[in-house]
Write a protein that holds these residues in place. Structure first.
Motif, PDB file in Angstrom:
ATOM      1  N   LEU A  67       0.818  -1.214   0.000  1.00  0.00           N
ATOM      2  CA  LEU A  67       0.000   0.000   0.000  1.00  0.00           C
ATOM      3  C   LEU A  67       0.852   1.265   0.000  1.00  0.00           C
ATOM      4  N   ALA A  68       2.141   1.115   0.276  1.00  0.00           N
ATOM      5  CA  ALA A  68       3.013   2.269   0.508  1.00  0.00           C
ATOM      6  C   ALA A  68       3.119   3.202  -0.694  1.00  0.00           C
ATOM      7  N   ARG A  69       3.289   2.666  -1.890  1.00  0.00           N
ATOM      8  CA  ARG A  69       3.447   3.522  -3.071  1.00  0.00           C
ATOM      9  C   ARG A  69       2.181   4.331  -3.333  1.00  0.00           C
ATOM     10  N   THR A  70       1.027   3.712  -3.128  1.00  0.00           N
ATOM     11  CA  THR A  70      -0.247   4.421  -3.310  1.00  0.00           C
ATOM     12  C   THR A  70      -0.367   5.561  -2.308  1.00  0.00           C
ATOM     13  N   VAL A  71      -0.001   5.310  -1.069  1.00  0.00           N
ATOM     14  CA  VAL A  71      -0.053   6.353  -0.037  1.00  0.00           C
ATOM     15  C   VAL A  71       0.913   7.482  -0.396  1.00  0.00           C
ATOM     16  N   LEU A  72       2.121   7.137  -0.787  1.00  0.00           N
ATOM     17  CA  LEU A  72       3.125   8.144  -1.153  1.00  0.00           C
ATOM     18  C   LEU A  72       2.637   9.011  -2.315  1.00  0.00           C
ATOM     19  N   GLU A  73       2.088   8.392  -3.340  1.00  0.00           N
ATOM     20  CA  GLU A  73       1.592   9.137  -4.496  1.00  0.00           C
ATOM     21  C   GLU A  73       0.412  10.026  -4.123  1.00  0.00           C
ATOM     22  N   GLN A  74      -0.452   9.545  -3.234  1.00  0.00           N
ATOM     23  CA  GLN A  74      -1.603  10.345  -2.804  1.00  0.00           C
ATOM     24  C   GLN A  74      -1.144  11.559  -2.001  1.00  0.00           C
ATOM     25  N   LEU A  75      -0.126  11.383  -1.165  1.00  0.00           N
ATOM     26  CA  LEU A  75       0.439  12.518  -0.426  1.00  0.00           C
ATOM     27  C   LEU A  75       1.001  13.559  -1.394  1.00  0.00           C
ATOM     28  N   ALA A  76       1.748  13.106  -2.388  1.00  0.00           N
ATOM     29  CA  ALA A  76       2.351  14.016  -3.363  1.00  0.00           C
ATOM     30  C   ALA A  76       1.284  14.780  -4.141  1.00  0.00           C
ATOM     31  N   GLU A  77       0.224  14.077  -4.540  1.00  0.00           N
ATOM     32  CA  GLU A  77      -0.836  14.718  -5.314  1.00  0.00           C
ATOM     33  C   GLU A  77      -1.617  15.725  -4.469  1.00  0.00           C
ATOM     34  N   THR A  78      -2.010  15.311  -3.275  1.00  0.00           N
ATOM     35  CA  THR A  78      -2.796  16.182  -2.409  1.00  0.00           C
ATOM     36  C   THR A  78      -1.987  17.399  -1.966  1.00  0.00           C
ATOM     37  N   GLY A  79      -0.717  17.181  -1.656  1.00  0.00           N
ATOM     38  CA  GLY A  79       0.134  18.276  -1.193  1.00  0.00           C
ATOM     39  C   GLY A  79       0.742  19.106  -2.292  1.00  0.00           C
ATOM     40  N   GLN A  80       0.561  18.674  -3.562  1.00  0.00           N
ATOM     41  CA  GLN A  80       1.135  19.392  -4.705  1.00  0.00           C
ATOM     42  C   GLN A  80       2.658  19.519  -4.587  1.00  0.00           C
ATOM     43  N   PHE A  81       3.318  18.482  -4.063  1.00  0.00           N
ATOM     44  CA  PHE A  81       4.759  18.525  -3.811  1.00  0.00           C
ATOM     45  C   PHE A  81       5.580  18.767  -5.076  1.00  0.00           C
ATOM     46  N   ASP A  82       5.158  18.165  -6.194  1.00  0.00           N
ATOM     47  CA  ASP A  82       5.931  18.291  -7.428  1.00  0.00           C
ATOM     48  C   ASP A  82       5.546  19.509  -8.261  1.00  0.00           C
ATOM     49  N   THR A  84       4.367  22.738  -6.761  1.00  0.00           N
ATOM     50  CA  THR A  84       4.562  24.015  -6.084  1.00  0.00           C
ATOM     51  C   THR A  84       5.760  23.916  -5.152  1.00  0.00           C
ATOM     52  N   PRO A  85       6.837  24.660  -5.440  1.00  0.00           N
ATOM     53  CA  PRO A  85       8.023  24.610  -4.572  1.00  0.00           C
ATOM     54  C   PRO A  85       7.697  25.017  -3.134  1.00  0.00           C
ATOM     55  N   GLY A  86       8.317  24.320  -2.196  1.00  0.00           N
ATOM     56  CA  GLY A  86       8.168  24.665  -0.789  1.00  0.00           C
ATOM     57  C   GLY A  86       6.947  24.097  -0.097  1.00  0.00           C
ATOM     58  N   THR A  87       6.149  23.295  -0.811  1.00  0.00           N
ATOM     59  CA  THR A  87       4.948  22.748  -0.171  1.00  0.00           C
ATOM     60  C   THR A  87       5.243  21.535   0.689  1.00  0.00           C
ATOM     61  N   GLY A  88       6.330  20.829   0.398  1.00  0.00           N
ATOM     62  CA  GLY A  88       6.695  19.683   1.214  1.00  0.00           C
ATOM     63  C   GLY A  88       7.372  18.598   0.402  1.00  0.00           C
ATOM     64  N   ILE A  89       7.851  17.603   1.122  1.00  0.00           N
ATOM     65  CA  ILE A  89       8.446  16.425   0.504  1.00  0.00           C
ATOM     66  C   ILE A  89       8.020  15.203   1.304  1.00  0.00           C
ATOM     67  N   ALA A  90       8.097  14.049   0.664  1.00  0.00           N
ATOM     68  CA  ALA A  90       7.822  12.789   1.350  1.00  0.00           C
ATOM     69  C   ALA A  90       8.822  11.751   0.856  1.00  0.00           C
ATOM     70  N   VAL A  91       9.278  10.910   1.767  1.00  0.00           N
ATOM     71  CA  VAL A  91      10.209   9.843   1.427  1.00  0.00           C
ATOM     72  C   VAL A  91       9.677   8.526   1.980  1.00  0.00           C
ATOM     73  N   GLN A  92      10.074   7.441   1.341  1.00  0.00           N
ATOM     74  CA  GLN A  92       9.671   6.105   1.759  1.00  0.00           C
ATOM     75  C   GLN A  92      10.920   5.316   2.108  1.00  0.00           C
ATOM     76  N   LEU A  93      10.916   4.669   3.269  1.00  0.00           N
ATOM     77  CA  LEU A  93      12.067   3.901   3.742  1.00  0.00           C
ATOM     78  C   LEU A  93      11.625   2.483   4.096  1.00  0.00           C
ATOM     79  N   ASP A  94      12.517   1.520   3.865  1.00  0.00           N
ATOM     80  CA  ASP A  94      12.242   0.143   4.286  1.00  0.00           C
ATOM     81  C   ASP A  94      12.285   0.053   5.808  1.00  0.00           C
ATOM     82  N   VAL A  95      11.408  -0.757   6.368  1.00  0.00           N
ATOM     83  CA  VAL A  95      11.378  -1.000   7.810  1.00  0.00           C
ATOM     84  C   VAL A  95      11.874  -2.419   8.047  1.00  0.00           C
ATOM     85  N   GLU A  96      12.903  -2.560   8.844  1.00  0.00           N
ATOM     86  CA  GLU A  96      13.486  -3.869   9.140  1.00  0.00           C
ATOM     87  C   GLU A  96      12.514  -4.738   9.939  1.00  0.00           C
TER      88      GLU A  96
END
Length: 116
Positions: A67-82, A84-96
């Motif tokens: 589900l992670a990629r869908t959540v990440l893409e939804q955050l980017a779309e809703t927040g307009q990260f790509d 509008t500059p300065g609106t935010g960023i999101a990163v995805q990391l593996d959890v051990e």
């Protein structure tokens, strides 16, 4: 089940909309850290030594890997990260490894099976 950690740095005015978008995309919860600061390519201007930057929040989501990629893409779309500059960023990391989500695994099983 395997999990990913999604970390989003966002304007505090967008926090509630982003949390809702992430939940709609499959996130089962969020940890919110208030009063973060950040700086992009261009430093923020000051007025008589006072910072004029907006307040930031850090959102932490532990999300099932399918589900992670869908959540990440939804955050980017809703927040307009790509867009509008300065609106935010999101990163995805593996959890051990993760503990404390046993009560969520039952509800996640159905969602993950739909994705597969």
């Amino acid at each position: 089940m395997r999990f990913k950690l999604i970390v989003a740095f966002v304007d505090d005015q967008q926090t509630q909309a982003l949390v809702k978008a992430a939940r709609d995309a499959g996130a089962t919860g969020v940890t919110l850290i208030n009063h973060a600061r950040g700086e992009g390519l261009k430093p923020k201007k000051t007025f008589f030594g006072l910072n004029l930057e907006l307040q930031r929040d850090v959102l932490l989501f532990v999300v099932e890997e399918h589900l992670a990629r869908t959540v990440l893409e939804q955050l980017a779309e809703t927040g307009q990260f790509d867009h509008t500059p300065g609106t935010g960023i999101a990163v995805q990391l593996d959890v051990e490894d993760v503990v404390g989500v046993a009560h969520q695994i039952e509800s996640l099983s159905g969602k993950v099976e739909e994705k597969l």
